[in-house]
Design a protein around this motif. Structure first.
Motif, PDB file in Angstrom:
ATOM      1  N   LEU A 404      33.706  49.884  -2.796  1.00 34.17           N
ATOM      2  CA  LEU A 404      34.820  49.298  -2.406  1.00 34.17           C
ATOM      3  C   LEU A 404      34.914  47.962  -2.295  1.00 34.17           C
ATOM      4  CD1 LEU A 404      36.941  51.806  -0.098  1.00 34.17           C
ATOM      5  CD2 LEU A 404      37.573  51.453  -2.240  1.00 34.17           C
ATOM      6  N   LEU A 405      33.960  47.457  -1.565  1.00 39.95           N
ATOM      7  CA  LEU A 405      33.420  46.057  -1.202  1.00 39.95           C
ATOM      8  C   LEU A 405      33.021  45.385  -2.467  1.00 39.95           C
ATOM      9  CD1 LEU A 405      33.853  44.737   1.684  1.00 39.95           C
ATOM     10  CD2 LEU A 405      31.231  44.628   1.833  1.00 39.95           C
ATOM     11  N   ILE A 406      32.103  45.909  -3.319  1.00 35.73           N
ATOM     12  CA  ILE A 406      31.946  45.136  -4.403  1.00 35.73           C
ATOM     13  C   ILE A 406      32.918  45.102  -5.445  1.00 35.73           C
ATOM     14  CG2 ILE A 406      30.412  45.495  -6.548  1.00 35.73           C
ATOM     15  CD1 ILE A 406      28.512  47.060  -4.805  1.00 35.73           C
ATOM     16  N   THR A 407      33.942  46.161  -5.475  1.00 34.85           N
ATOM     17  CA  THR A 407      35.090  46.153  -6.453  1.00 34.85           C
ATOM     18  C   THR A 407      36.056  44.870  -5.794  1.00 34.85           C
ATOM     19  OG1 THR A 407      35.017  48.405  -6.888  1.00 34.85           O
ATOM     20  CG2 THR A 407      37.109  47.438  -7.357  1.00 34.85           C
ATOM     21  N   THR A 408      36.144  44.800  -4.660  1.00 36.04           N
ATOM     22  CA  THR A 408      37.048  43.930  -3.988  1.00 36.04           C
ATOM     23  C   THR A 408      36.479  42.487  -4.032  1.00 36.04           C
ATOM     24  OG1 THR A 408      37.674  45.205  -2.102  1.00 36.04           O
ATOM     25  CG2 THR A 408      37.914  42.935  -1.504  1.00 36.04           C
ATOM     26  N   GLY A 409      35.071  42.123  -4.283  1.00 37.73           N
ATOM     27  CA  GLY A 409      34.548  40.944  -4.701  1.00 37.73           C
ATOM     28  C   GLY A 409      34.906  40.670  -6.044  1.00 37.73           C
ATOM     29  N   ILE A 410      34.733  41.646  -7.152  1.00 43.17           N
ATOM     30  CA  ILE A 410      35.230  41.420  -8.152  1.00 43.17           C
ATOM     31  C   ILE A 410      36.626  41.012  -8.347  1.00 43.17           C
ATOM     32  CG2 ILE A 410      35.383  42.719 -10.538  1.00 43.17           C
ATOM     33  CD1 ILE A 410      32.991  44.272  -9.850  1.00 43.17           C
ATOM     34  N   PHE A 411      37.646  41.588  -7.779  1.00 48.24           N
ATOM     35  CA  PHE A 411      38.921  41.165  -7.626  1.00 48.24           C
ATOM     36  C   PHE A 411      39.118  39.788  -7.313  1.00 48.24           C
ATOM     37  CE2 PHE A 411      40.762  46.143  -7.853  1.00 48.24           C
ATOM     38  CZ  PHE A 411      40.215  46.153  -9.271  1.00 48.24           C
ATOM     39  N   ILE A 412      38.347  39.565  -6.311  1.00 50.31           N
ATOM     40  CA  ILE A 412      38.701  38.203  -5.848  1.00 50.31           C
ATOM     41  C   ILE A 412      38.238  37.115  -6.592  1.00 50.31           C
ATOM     42  CG2 ILE A 412      37.845  36.458  -3.962  1.00 50.31           C
ATOM     43  CD1 ILE A 412      37.597  38.698  -1.971  1.00 50.31           C
ATOM     44  N   THR A 413      37.200  37.418  -7.395  1.00 52.53           N
ATOM     45  CA  THR A 413      36.711  36.500  -8.622  1.00 52.53           C
ATOM     46  C   THR A 413      37.690  36.299  -9.674  1.00 52.53           C
ATOM     47  OG1 THR A 413      34.559  37.207  -7.668  1.00 52.53           O
ATOM     48  CG2 THR A 413      34.756  35.980  -9.943  1.00 52.53           C
ATOM     49  N   LEU A 414      37.853  37.473 -10.104  1.00 53.45           N
ATOM     50  CA  LEU A 414      38.668  37.540 -11.456  1.00 53.45           C
ATOM     51  C   LEU A 414      40.252  37.769 -11.325  1.00 53.45           C
ATOM     52  CD1 LEU A 414      36.155  40.096 -13.332  1.00 53.45           C
ATOM     53  CD2 LEU A 414      36.249  37.383 -13.455  1.00 53.45           C
ATOM     54  N   GLY A 415      40.493  38.533 -10.196  1.00 50.86           N
ATOM     55  CA  GLY A 415      42.064  38.781 -10.075  1.00 50.86           C
ATOM     56  C   GLY A 415      43.100  37.535  -9.978  1.00 50.86           C
ATOM     57  N   PRO A 416      42.917  36.629  -9.190  1.00 51.61           N
ATOM     58  CA  PRO A 416      43.617  35.337  -9.424  1.00 51.61           C
ATOM     59  C   PRO A 416      43.529  34.556 -10.714  1.00 51.61           C
ATOM     60  CG  PRO A 416      42.486  35.605  -7.367  1.00 51.61           C
ATOM     61  CD  PRO A 416      41.780  36.634  -8.139  1.00 51.61           C
ATOM     62  N   GLY A 417      42.264  34.665 -11.204  1.00 53.02           N
ATOM     63  CA  GLY A 417      42.300  33.883 -12.585  1.00 53.02           C
ATOM     64  C   GLY A 417      43.281  34.450 -13.739  1.00 53.02           C
ATOM     65  N   LEU A 418      43.240  35.745 -13.611  1.00 53.29           N
ATOM     66  CA  LEU A 418      43.976  36.685 -14.451  1.00 53.29           C
ATOM     67  C   LEU A 418      45.618  36.506 -14.355  1.00 53.29           C
ATOM     68  CD1 LEU A 418      44.170  38.896 -16.608  1.00 53.29           C
ATOM     69  CD2 LEU A 418      44.061  40.613 -15.050  1.00 53.29           C
ATOM     70  N   ALA A 419      45.880  36.499 -13.083  1.00 53.43           N
ATOM     71  CA  ALA A 419      47.314  36.342 -12.788  1.00 53.43           C
ATOM     72  C   ALA A 419      47.825  35.165 -13.070  1.00 53.43           C
ATOM     73  CB  ALA A 419      47.464  36.524 -11.365  1.00 53.43           C
ATOM     74  N   TRP A 420      47.100  34.093 -12.731  1.00 49.87           N
ATOM     75  CA  TRP A 420      47.329  32.714 -13.358  1.00 49.87           C
ATOM     76  C   TRP A 420      47.483  32.378 -14.831  1.00 49.87           C
ATOM     77  CZ3 TRP A 420      44.174  29.018 -15.736  1.00 49.87           C
ATOM     78  CH2 TRP A 420      44.764  27.602 -15.788  1.00 49.87           C
ATOM     79  N   LEU A 421      46.652  32.928 -15.351  1.00 50.14           N
ATOM     80  CA  LEU A 421      46.468  32.834 -16.886  1.00 50.14           C
ATOM     81  C   LEU A 421      47.788  33.820 -17.452  1.00 50.14           C
ATOM     82  CD1 LEU A 421      45.045  32.441 -19.348  1.00 50.14           C
ATOM     83  CD2 LEU A 421      43.824  34.447 -19.496  1.00 50.14           C
ATOM     84  N   LEU A 422      48.228  34.861 -16.758  1.00 52.16           N
ATOM     85  CA  LEU A 422      49.260  35.631 -17.461  1.00 52.16           C
ATOM     86  C   LEU A 422      50.630  34.784 -17.066  1.00 52.16           C
ATOM     87  CD1 LEU A 422      48.491  39.401 -16.412  1.00 52.16           C
ATOM     88  CD2 LEU A 422      48.570  38.299 -18.865  1.00 52.16           C
ATOM     89  N   PHE A 423      50.903  34.450 -15.872  1.00 51.34           N
ATOM     90  CA  PHE A 423      52.362  34.177 -15.416  1.00 51.34           C
ATOM     91  C   PHE A 423      52.339  32.654 -15.661  1.00 51.34           C
ATOM     92  CE2 PHE A 423      51.170  37.919 -12.823  1.00 51.34           C
ATOM     93  CZ  PHE A 423      52.160  38.621 -13.483  1.00 51.34           C
ATOM     94  N   VAL A 424      51.545  31.853 -15.297  1.00 49.35           N
ATOM     95  CA  VAL A 424      51.529  30.301 -15.272  1.00 49.35           C
ATOM     96  C   VAL A 424      51.127  29.794 -16.573  1.00 49.35           C
ATOM     97  CG1 VAL A 424      50.755  27.982 -14.215  1.00 49.35           C
ATOM     98  CG2 VAL A 424      51.074  30.200 -12.789  1.00 49.35           C
TER      99      VAL A 424
END
Length: 430
Positions: A404-424
């Motif tokens: 769970l901790l490793i997955t969270t780290g991946i989400f922190i790294t990639l998640g905001p960038g994906l959201a920004w790319l999709l919406f903004v």
């Protein structure tokens, strides 16, 4: 040191304390209100009392009161049970069923932790019995829950929409929900394919291993998960109808959603008064206290000029696209270690100058921030992640904790960038 820097520093300390100590950060919020508002800024008590978000309090209390009644009626359990039967033993559909159940339950107002409390024991038992990755199953639940949590009926949606409306910012509850559905649905699809969920479509066992309720699992507080009882009766049907009535009162008659929820909840209480015992006790008062404490402090910050100060800083960033990316990553990082609810309650006032920029859609920006700050709720340091950890079977807790901790780290790294790319970025083209 200026009062603005002190106030911002205190807000950061609040989030750090919330991450490190098992104390509701609403306590620290109200304490900060007095220290910064009265002792440092010399605001009057009337000004401090005026910072309390009365309208938001009514909305959250009304919504959580109504949906605590609905959840206590057993309707939520029935929805989950009927959903499980609908897949007819097809393991390939079970992860998506969990995603959809979490989405629907959160979308109609069930608080996110309650959704995970209900589904995690079922999903992780199925995963153990059928050798499905418990990590994939847990992610599907969290993604579905977060997609539905930005419904106008859920606390997250209430906070975002209320914050945007109170500052006369362009917003759309429907578009926020659609954007979150797209984002979390896409993440769920990627996770499903990466874990090979599609390979289970050829496997159709006679049972999913979920017979014999109650489920043999416990919640983090040590209490057993309660089993399902009975089918649809008149009271449960009335609880389902209450959701429709709530929509009619708010959309057609323009009644404040908080008061509308109290009206509908009161009608249900009169219909079955003996079923109301313990309703107020089961409401998420910790969340209500957290939100009101943080929002009250943010309003004090606004009164002493912090928002004007931050406006100048954000305005100094010549590129609003990069500014929105930076805010999205701040949301993902902070929410991984602190309260997502608290962050969402504080970010709109702080990001107001960015949201007011005519060159970029405020709806797209807030969608990016909302998605970025909530995707990390899989963290084992959060309540939702802790529930997954408490109910996992067939794997050592420390191993699952690390996953769970490793997955969270991946989400922190990639998640905001994906959201920004999709919406903004992409969303800004339309």
């Amino acid at each position: 040191m200026s009062i603005e820097i002190i106030a911002i520093g205190v807000l950061l300390i609040i989030f750090v304390l919330g991450a490190c100590l098992p104390i509701n950060i609403g306590v620290w919020g109200f304490l900060a209100v007095f220290i910064v508002g009265s002792l440092v800024s010399d605001l009057s008590m009337d000004e401090i009392y005026g910072a309390f978000p009365v309208e938001l309090f009514i909305i959250i209390v009304g919504i959580t009161y109504l949906f605590t009644i609905i959840q206590k009626s057993g309707v939520v359990d029935l929805i989950a049970d009927y959903g499980l039967r609908s897949v007819n033993g097809n393991l390939g559909l079970v992860p998506w069923l969990m995603f959809l159940l979490a989405l629907v339950l959160a979308g109609v107002g069930t608080y996110g932790i309650a959704v995970v409390s209900l589904l995690a024991p079922i999903a992780l038992k199925i995963a153990h019995k059928n050798k499905i990755s418990p990590l994939m199953m847990g992610i599907m639940i969290i993604m579905g829950m977060q997609a539905g949590s930005f419904s106008p009926l859920n606390v997250f949606g209430v906070i975002i929409n209320g914050g945007m409306q109170s500052r006369d910012l362009e917003y759309s509850p429907a578009l926020l929900l659609i954007n979150c559905l797209i984002y979390f649905g896409l993440v769920a699809m990627i996770v499903y394919l990466m874990f090979g969920g599609h390979r289970y479509f050829s496997n159709r066992p006679a049972t999913l291993g979920i017979t014999g309720f109650p489920v043999e699992a416990i919640k983090p507080d040590g209490n057993p998960v309660i089993g399902r009882e009975g089918g649809l009766d008149l009271y449960k049907a009335a609880c389902l109808a209450a959701i429709v009535v709530l929509g009619i009162l708010t959309l057609k008659f323009d009644i404040n959603i908080g008061f509308a929820a109290i009206i509908v909840g009161s009608a249900l209480a009169l219909l079955a008064p003996r079923k109301q015992e313990g309703v107020l006790k089961e409401m998420p008062w910790g969340v209500i206290f957290l939100v009101t404490g943080i929002v009250t402090y943010v309003n004090v910050m606004e009164t002493v000029g912090v928002m004007t100060y931050v406006t100048g800083l954000i305005s100094g960033m010549d590129n609003p696209l990069l500014a929105s990316l930076a805010v999205s990553y701040v949301g993902g990082f902070v929410s991984a270690f602190a309260s997502t609810t608290g962050f969402l309650a504080s970010i709109i006032p702080i990001a107001t100058p960015l949201l007011q920029d005519p060159d970029i859609s405020s709806i797209n920006i807030i969608s990016s921030i909302a998605a970025s700050s909530s995707i990390v709720d899989l963290s084992p340091l959060s309540s939702a992640g802790a529930l997954l950890l408490a109910n996992v079977q067939g794997i050592k807790e420390r191993v699952f904790f690390r996953q769970l901790l490793i997955t969270t780290g991946i989400f922190i790294t990639l998640g905001p960038g994906l959201a920004w790319l999709l919406f903004v970025v992409i969303g800004g083209m339309f």
